[in-house]
Write a protein that holds these residues in place. Structure first.
Motif, short mmCIF file in Angstrom:
data_model
loop_
_atom_site.label_atom_id
_atom_site.label_comp_id
_atom_site.label_asym_id
_atom_site.label_seq_id
_atom_site.Cartn_x
_atom_site.Cartn_y
_atom_site.Cartn_z
N SER A 145 0.91 -1.06 0.02
CA SER A 145 0.12 0.14 -0.07
C SER A 145 0.82 1.42 0.08
CB SER A 145 -0.90 -0.03 1.15
OG SER A 145 -0.16 -0.03 2.49
N LEU A 146 2.12 0.83 -0.47
CA LEU A 146 2.83 2.34 -0.68
C LEU A 146 2.56 3.37 -1.40
CD1 LEU A 146 5.82 3.29 0.33
CD2 LEU A 146 6.67 2.21 -1.74
N VAL A 147 2.34 4.54 -0.97
CA VAL A 147 1.70 5.68 -1.80
C VAL A 147 2.55 6.83 -2.28
CG1 VAL A 147 -0.05 7.65 -1.65
CG2 VAL A 147 -0.23 5.50 -0.40
N SER A 148 3.61 7.07 -1.46
CA SER A 148 4.56 8.08 -1.80
C SER A 148 5.84 7.73 -1.29
CB SER A 148 4.16 9.47 -1.21
OG SER A 148 5.06 10.39 -1.68
N ILE A 149 7.17 7.84 -1.84
CA ILE A 149 8.09 7.73 -1.40
C ILE A 149 9.29 8.82 -1.79
CG2 ILE A 149 8.87 6.07 -3.30
CD1 ILE A 149 10.42 4.41 -1.10
N THR A 150 10.28 9.04 -1.10
CA THR A 150 11.41 10.10 -1.36
C THR A 150 12.51 9.26 -1.16
OG1 THR A 150 10.27 11.88 -0.62
CG2 THR A 150 12.55 12.19 -0.82
N ILE A 151 13.38 9.11 -2.33
CA ILE A 151 14.49 8.39 -2.39
C ILE A 151 15.78 9.61 -1.86
CG2 ILE A 151 16.41 6.89 -3.51
CD1 ILE A 151 13.58 5.77 -2.97
N PRO A 152 16.52 9.12 -0.92
CA PRO A 152 17.67 9.98 -0.32
C PRO A 152 18.92 10.17 -1.64
CG PRO A 152 18.00 8.07 0.83
CD PRO A 152 16.69 7.90 -0.02
N SER B 80 0.54 0.93 -11.19
CA SER B 80 -0.63 1.45 -11.85
C SER B 80 -1.42 2.75 -11.52
CB SER B 80 -1.70 0.27 -12.00
OG SER B 80 -1.79 -0.23 -10.67
N SER B 81 -0.67 3.11 -10.43
CA SER B 81 -1.27 4.58 -9.89
C SER B 81 -0.23 5.76 -9.88
CB SER B 81 -1.73 4.28 -8.60
OG SER B 81 -2.74 3.67 -8.16
N LEU B 82 0.80 5.38 -10.64
CA LEU B 82 1.91 6.42 -10.84
C LEU B 82 1.64 7.17 -11.75
CD1 LEU B 82 4.72 7.37 -9.89
CD2 LEU B 82 5.66 5.75 -11.65
N VAL B 83 1.45 8.68 -11.50
CA VAL B 83 0.81 9.60 -12.51
C VAL B 83 2.25 10.60 -13.09
CG1 VAL B 83 -0.40 11.72 -12.85
CG2 VAL B 83 -1.31 9.88 -11.43
N SER B 84 2.97 10.91 -12.44
CA SER B 84 4.16 11.54 -12.98
C SER B 84 5.38 11.12 -12.41
CB SER B 84 3.70 13.20 -12.55
OG SER B 84 4.62 13.93 -13.11
N ILE B 85 6.50 11.31 -13.13
CA ILE B 85 8.00 11.15 -12.76
C ILE B 85 8.60 12.03 -13.26
CG2 ILE B 85 8.31 9.19 -14.22
CD1 ILE B 85 9.78 7.68 -11.72
N THR B 86 9.81 12.51 -12.91
CA THR B 86 10.89 13.08 -13.22
C THR B 86 12.09 12.47 -13.24
OG1 THR B 86 9.73 15.35 -13.17
CG2 THR B 86 12.35 15.38 -13.46
N LEU B 87 13.02 12.02 -14.15
CA LEU B 87 14.18 11.30 -14.12
C LEU B 87 15.24 12.42 -14.02
CD1 LEU B 87 13.69 8.60 -16.51
CD2 LEU B 87 13.10 8.56 -14.30
N PRO B 88 16.33 12.31 -12.89
CA PRO B 88 17.23 13.08 -12.95
C PRO B 88 18.34 13.18 -13.92
CG PRO B 88 17.81 11.23 -11.27
CD PRO B 88 16.32 11.27 -12.07
N LEU C 243 1.33 3.35 -5.45
CA LEU C 243 2.25 4.39 -5.57
C LEU C 243 1.82 5.26 -6.43
CD1 LEU C 243 5.19 5.13 -4.46
CD2 LEU C 243 6.28 3.90 -6.55
N THR C 244 1.79 6.88 -6.22
CA THR C 244 1.35 7.81 -6.74
C THR C 244 2.59 8.94 -7.25
OG1 THR C 244 0.50 8.91 -4.91
CG2 THR C 244 -0.99 7.57 -6.04
N SER C 245 3.60 8.83 -6.27
CA SER C 245 4.55 9.93 -6.49
C SER C 245 6.02 9.34 -5.89
CB SER C 245 4.20 11.27 -6.14
OG SER C 245 4.18 11.05 -4.45
N ILE C 246 6.96 9.64 -6.79
CA ILE C 246 8.34 9.38 -6.10
C ILE C 246 9.35 10.25 -6.47
CG2 ILE C 246 8.61 7.74 -8.27
CD1 ILE C 246 10.44 5.93 -6.50
#
Length: 204
Positions: free
Chosen positions: A1-8, A46-54, A25-28
């Protein structure tokens, strides 16, 4: 049920399937230190809406975002040199994407069944469009192919039923099997003089 995550910062890679099947997961948020993302890393998110690759990531591996059906926006950095097979397969909510200028080919099935895709920007660095690359992209109505392209693979635009016209690049030498088959709206196509091979049912 992981919804959001910030990778350090400090994390440099995700292994294969790292976040696969995280269907809630909706945002990372990804760190600038990230250099590589494995195959199937976000498969079935299947819930991920947007992602920016560095900046700094050079490759998108095979099937990285396959079946991300709610993905509507992805930002690809200029550092990317290759995008793997089926990388965005069945990302049915993706409407537009711009391919970075160092990428040289659209691999097999990269945008297969991206049924919401209406716009794609291809750079002059692209030389090949491989098999099934845009197969069943039913919302794609127009496409500008850069003059650098020399070959278009089998079934590359098969069942792109909204595609109304296309101008094929001057350097094109071959059109694969069923490349434009069942493109029922295709009314205009210009085939350049350099084409030496038009394969089985190319425009069937």
């Amino acid at each position: 049920s992981l919804v959001s995550i910030t990778i350090p910062e400090g994390v440099t890679s995700f292994e294969n399937g790292a976040f696969g099947r995280c269907s809630s997961l909706t945002s990372i948020s990804l760190p600038n230190s990230l250099a590589s993302i494995g195959e199937y890393a976000f498969a079935r998110c299947s819930s991920l809406v947007s992602i920016t690759l560095p900046e700094g990531i050079s490759n998108i591996e095979n099937s990285t975002f396959i079946w991300c059906t709610e993905l509507t926006n992805i930002t690809l950095p200029d550092s990317i040199t290759s995008i793997g097979e089926r990388a965005f397969q069945e990302c049915s909510s993706l409407t537009s994407i711009s391919i970075p200028s160092k990428v040289t080919s659209i691999e097999a099935g990269t945008f297969f069944m991206c049924t919401g895709l209406t716009s794609i920007t291809l750079p002059d660095s692209i030389t090949r469009i491989e098999d099934y690359a845009f197969n069943r992209c039913i919302s794609l109505t127009t496409l500008s192919l850069p003059d650098s392209i020399t070959s278009i693979g089998d079934y590359a635009f098969n069942l792109c039923i909204g595609l109304g016209s296309i101008i094929l690049p001057d350097k094109l030498t071959s059109i694969g099997e069923c490349t434009f088959s069942e493109c029922i709206s295709l009314a205009y196509v210009t085939i350049p003089n350099g084409v030496t091979s038009i394969d089985y049912k190319a425009f069937y």
